[in-house]
Enzyme design. Structure first.
Site, PDB file in Angstrom:
ATOM      1  N   LEU A 111       0.844  -1.194   0.000  1.00  0.00           N
ATOM      2  CA  LEU A 111       0.000   0.000   0.000  1.00  0.00           C
ATOM      3  C   LEU A 111       0.879   1.243   0.000  1.00  0.00           C
ATOM      4  O   LEU A 111       1.958   1.254   0.599  1.00  0.00           O
ATOM      5  CB  LEU A 111      -0.908   0.008   1.236  1.00  0.00           C
ATOM      6  CG  LEU A 111      -1.825  -1.207   1.389  1.00  0.00           C
ATOM      7  CD1 LEU A 111      -2.822  -0.956   2.512  1.00  0.00           C
ATOM      8  CD2 LEU A 111      -2.557  -1.535   0.092  1.00  0.00           C
ATOM      9  N   GLY A 156       1.234  -5.196   1.384  1.00  0.00           N
ATOM     10  CA  GLY A 156       0.151  -5.310   0.405  1.00  0.00           C
ATOM     11  C   GLY A 156       0.581  -6.037  -0.856  1.00  0.00           C
ATOM     12  O   GLY A 156      -0.240  -6.666  -1.537  1.00  0.00           O
ATOM     13  N   ASN A 180       4.960  -7.333   6.589  1.00  0.00           N
ATOM     14  CA  ASN A 180       5.867  -6.668   7.530  1.00  0.00           C
ATOM     15  C   ASN A 180       5.217  -5.510   8.275  1.00  0.00           C
ATOM     16  O   ASN A 180       5.894  -4.643   8.818  1.00  0.00           O
ATOM     17  CB  ASN A 180       7.096  -6.150   6.771  1.00  0.00           C
ATOM     18  CG  ASN A 180       6.735  -5.131   5.703  1.00  0.00           C
ATOM     19  OD1 ASN A 180       5.684  -5.241   5.089  1.00  0.00           O
ATOM     20  ND2 ASN A 180       7.573  -4.142   5.493  1.00  0.00           N
ATOM     21  N   GLU A 181       3.879  -5.484   8.319  1.00  0.00           N
ATOM     22  CA  GLU A 181       3.165  -4.332   8.875  1.00  0.00           C
ATOM     23  C   GLU A 181       3.670  -3.898  10.250  1.00  0.00           C
ATOM     24  O   GLU A 181       3.802  -2.708  10.516  1.00  0.00           O
ATOM     25  CB  GLU A 181       1.656  -4.620   8.964  1.00  0.00           C
ATOM     26  CG  GLU A 181       0.897  -4.436   7.662  1.00  0.00           C
ATOM     27  CD  GLU A 181       1.059  -5.612   6.700  1.00  0.00           C
ATOM     28  OE1 GLU A 181       1.798  -6.564   7.030  1.00  0.00           O
ATOM     29  OE2 GLU A 181       0.440  -5.578   5.625  1.00  0.00           O
TER      30      GLU A 181
HETATM   31  N1  CO8 Z   1       4.523   3.654  -0.227  1.00  0.00           N
HETATM   32  C1  CO8 Z   1       4.930   4.859  -0.653  1.00  0.00           C
HETATM   33  N2  CO8 Z   1       6.186   5.103  -1.069  1.00  0.00           N
HETATM   34  C2  CO8 Z   1       7.056   4.078  -1.067  1.00  0.00           C
HETATM   35  C3  CO8 Z   1       6.697   2.801  -0.642  1.00  0.00           C
HETATM   36  C4  CO8 Z   1       5.344   2.596  -0.197  1.00  0.00           C
HETATM   37  N3  CO8 Z   1       4.889   1.408   0.201  1.00  0.00           N
HETATM   38  N4  CO8 Z   1       7.776   1.998  -0.740  1.00  0.00           N
HETATM   39  C5  CO8 Z   1       8.761   2.751  -1.209  1.00  0.00           C
HETATM   40  N5  CO8 Z   1       8.354   4.007  -1.422  1.00  0.00           N
HETATM   41  C6  CO8 Z   1       9.113   5.133  -1.976  1.00  0.00           C
HETATM   42  C7  CO8 Z   1      10.408   5.406  -1.200  1.00  0.00           C
HETATM   43  O1  CO8 Z   1      10.152   6.224  -0.062  1.00  0.00           O
HETATM   44  C8  CO8 Z   1      11.216   6.095  -2.266  1.00  0.00           C
HETATM   45  O2  CO8 Z   1      10.739   7.443  -2.380  1.00  0.00           O
HETATM   46  P1  CO8 Z   1      11.743   8.640  -2.799  1.00  0.00           P
HETATM   47  O3  CO8 Z   1      12.302   8.247  -4.132  1.00  0.00           O
HETATM   48  O4  CO8 Z   1      10.849   9.822  -2.833  1.00  0.00           O
HETATM   49  O5  CO8 Z   1      12.786   8.703  -1.727  1.00  0.00           O
HETATM   50  C9  CO8 Z   1      10.839   5.369  -3.538  1.00  0.00           C
HETATM   51  O6  CO8 Z   1       9.572   4.762  -3.272  1.00  0.00           O
HETATM   52  C10 CO8 Z   1      11.819   4.270  -3.926  1.00  0.00           C
HETATM   53  O7  CO8 Z   1      12.028   3.429  -2.806  1.00  0.00           O
HETATM   54  P2  CO8 Z   1      13.451   2.784  -2.464  1.00  0.00           P
HETATM   55  O8  CO8 Z   1      14.549   3.751  -2.779  1.00  0.00           O
HETATM   56  O9  CO8 Z   1      13.373   2.241  -1.079  1.00  0.00           O
HETATM   57  O10 CO8 Z   1      13.486   1.614  -3.566  1.00  0.00           O
HETATM   58  P3  CO8 Z   1      14.314   0.260  -3.509  1.00  0.00           P
HETATM   59  O11 CO8 Z   1      14.245  -0.305  -4.872  1.00  0.00           O
HETATM   60  O12 CO8 Z   1      15.650   0.444  -2.885  1.00  0.00           O
HETATM   61  O13 CO8 Z   1      13.481  -0.693  -2.501  1.00  0.00           O
HETATM   62  C11 CO8 Z   1      11.449  -1.619  -1.615  1.00  0.00           C
HETATM   63  C12 CO8 Z   1      12.182  -1.078  -2.848  1.00  0.00           C
HETATM   64  C13 CO8 Z   1      12.113  -2.912  -1.162  1.00  0.00           C
HETATM   65  C14 CO8 Z   1      10.023  -1.902  -2.014  1.00  0.00           C
HETATM   66  C15 CO8 Z   1      11.539  -0.572  -0.501  1.00  0.00           C
HETATM   67  O14 CO8 Z   1      11.140   0.696  -1.025  1.00  0.00           O
HETATM   68  C16 CO8 Z   1      10.660  -0.852   0.692  1.00  0.00           C
HETATM   69  O15 CO8 Z   1      10.977  -1.688   1.496  1.00  0.00           O
HETATM   70  N6  CO8 Z   1       9.552  -0.103   0.785  1.00  0.00           N
HETATM   71  C17 CO8 Z   1       8.656  -0.185   1.921  1.00  0.00           C
HETATM   72  C18 CO8 Z   1       7.664  -1.280   1.693  1.00  0.00           C
HETATM   73  C19 CO8 Z   1       6.729  -1.392   2.834  1.00  0.00           C
HETATM   74  O16 CO8 Z   1       7.094  -1.486   3.980  1.00  0.00           O
HETATM   75  N7  CO8 Z   1       5.443  -1.383   2.527  1.00  0.00           N
HETATM   76  C20 CO8 Z   1       4.416  -1.490   3.513  1.00  0.00           C
HETATM   77  C21 CO8 Z   1       3.228  -0.657   3.111  1.00  0.00           C
HETATM   78  S1  CO8 Z   1       1.881  -0.931   4.246  1.00  0.00           S
HETATM   79  C22 CO8 Z   1       0.917  -2.142   3.520  1.00  0.00           C
HETATM   80  O17 CO8 Z   1       1.077  -2.506   2.403  1.00  0.00           O
HETATM   81  C23 CO8 Z   1      -0.205  -2.788   4.303  1.00  0.00           C
HETATM   82  C24 CO8 Z   1      -0.756  -1.907   5.321  1.00  0.00           C
HETATM   83  C25 CO8 Z   1      -1.950  -2.490   6.037  1.00  0.00           C
HETATM   84  C26 CO8 Z   1      -2.577  -1.405   6.872  1.00  0.00           C
HETATM   85  C27 CO8 Z   1      -3.176  -1.894   8.093  1.00  0.00           C
HETATM   86  C28 CO8 Z   1      -3.491  -0.744   9.018  1.00  0.00           C
HETATM   87  C29 CO8 Z   1      -4.542  -1.057  10.050  1.00  0.00           C
END
Ligand code: CO8
Length: 305
Positions: A111, A156, A180-181
């Site tokens: 997400l 997500g 990994n939430e």
């Molecule tokens: N949302 C928004 N932006 C994101 C996300 C995301 N999920 N993931 C990465 N980005 C952004 C980064 O901040 C970065 O932004 P910027 O260029 O402006 O600095 C850009 O995307 C590129 O990211 P990276 O440089 O980190 O890219 P890499 O290729 O090195 O790594 C990864 C890619 C492995 C995907 C890494 O970005 C990562 O680990 N991202 C976080 C993923 C994550 O933790 N997602 C969890 C989202 S929460 C969810 O899905 C379920 C929630 C359920 C809610 C329940 C509530 C009750």
């Protein structure tokens, strides 16, 4: 993008031949799409975040997520995703769906965290309804669904994968997958949990959710989070071959079996959708949760530098 202009852009591109009378909101808030007709053997559609290539001679559609940099699921992304799924579902000639990413190294980052950070309760509610819709459509699909996971797939992204019937992942130690939430200071809702339990069992889910584990590809294979690992350049080929095997089973028998396995899980959310939206909005707008998300976003930026 407003739903109407989004639909216009999808229908203009000639997806599945002729597309007409799209998107009528049903009483359940679901997007209803009229059946698509085929005038060609192969058709494709590219809306801005989702690309679809439907081969009507095999009945298999390949749906590629293409929202750089990381295929994070914003409301706009989810709206396109849901409309595309609905159209394929209604298209009688489409029996199988392969879900993959057009981005190198990333299946989906899950997400879009920016949709949950600093947003109004109304917007958060709208976003969450779209997340629910995505899962209900995918987990409950009558099509054979195969995730061709060609990169990392946290949270997500993992939910999308485990909502499919089968998962094939690129063998690469740099890729990870999992829910990994808790690492973000948030909690996977019950239907993420249920989908995970249905995939890897209760004990593995308990450990995975409490620790917010992201599994390497061999670890994911070991616990059954993915079904097969293949070299990176063979993910789509393997998915296509596997799809042919699944499609050899008569649709009605396979669909009834799938429904028997998944309906109780789907019904749990269907009977509690409004409450689930309220829970999400109350939870995500709490100051302490917003603070956790802010820290996580800062960590993502720092890791980059
Ligand atoms: N949302 C928004 N932006 C994101 C996300 C995301 N999920 N993931 C990465 N980005 C952004 C980064 O901040 C970065 O932004 P910027 O260029 O402006 O600095 C850009 O995307 C590129 O990211 P990276 O440089 O980190 O890219 P890499 O290729 O090195 O790594 C990864 C890619 C492995 C995907 C890494 O970005 C990562 O680990 N991202 C976080 C993923 C994550 O933790 N997602 C969890 C989202 S929460 C969810 O899905 C379920 C929630 C359920 C809610 C329940 C509530 C009750």
């Amino acid at each position: 993008m407003a739903t109407s202009s989004l639909l216009r852009s999808i229908s203009n591109c000639g997806f599945s031949g002729l597309v007409s009378r799209l998107a009528l909101s049903s009483p359940h808030g679901r997007v209803c799409v009229s059946p698509c007709l085929h005038s060609q053997q192969r058709s494709n559609c590219t809306s801005s975040k989702i690309k679809v290539d439907l081969n009507s001679s095999t009945g298999v559609a390949v749906m590629q997520m293409q929202s750089p940099p990381v295929n994070s699921m914003s409301l706009e992304f989810l709206t396109e995703f849901n409309i595309t799924l609905e159209k394929l579902e209604m298209d009688k000639s489409c029996r199988g769906l392969i879900l993959t990413s057009s981005l190198p190294k990333i299946f989906s980052a899950g997400l879009d965290i920016m949709e949950m950070y600093g947003k109004s309760p109304e917007r958060c509610g709208e976003f969450w309804k779209a997340v629910q819709e995505m899962w209900l459509k995918l987990y409950g699909s009558n099509m054979v669904t195969i995730a061709a996971i060609n990169g990392s797939s946290p949270a997500g992204g993992c939910l999308i994968a485990i909502s499919c019937d089968y998962r094939i992942m690129a063998e690469n130690l740099r890729y990870s997958i999992g829910l990994n939430e808790t690492q973000l200071g948030i909690t996977a809702p019950f239907w993420f949990k249920d989908t995970m339990v249905n995939t890897v069992g209760h004990r593995n889910t308990e450990i995975a959710l409490e620790l917010g584990l992201l599994y390497t590809t061999p670890e994911a294979l070991k616990i059954g989070l993915v079904d097969q690992l293949v070299p990176e350049d063979q993910v789509l080929t393997k998915a296509t071959k596997t799809m042919a095997k699944w499609l050899a089973i008569p649709d009605h028998a396979r669909q009834i079996s799938k429904s028997m396995m998944r309906k109780p899980t789907l019904d749990k959310l269907l009977s509690a959708r409004d409450g689930d939206v309220k829970n999400f909005v109350n939870f995500i707008t709490k100051d302490s949760i917003q603070k956790s998300l802010q820290m996580y976003l800062e960590m993502l930026k720092k890791r980059k530098t």
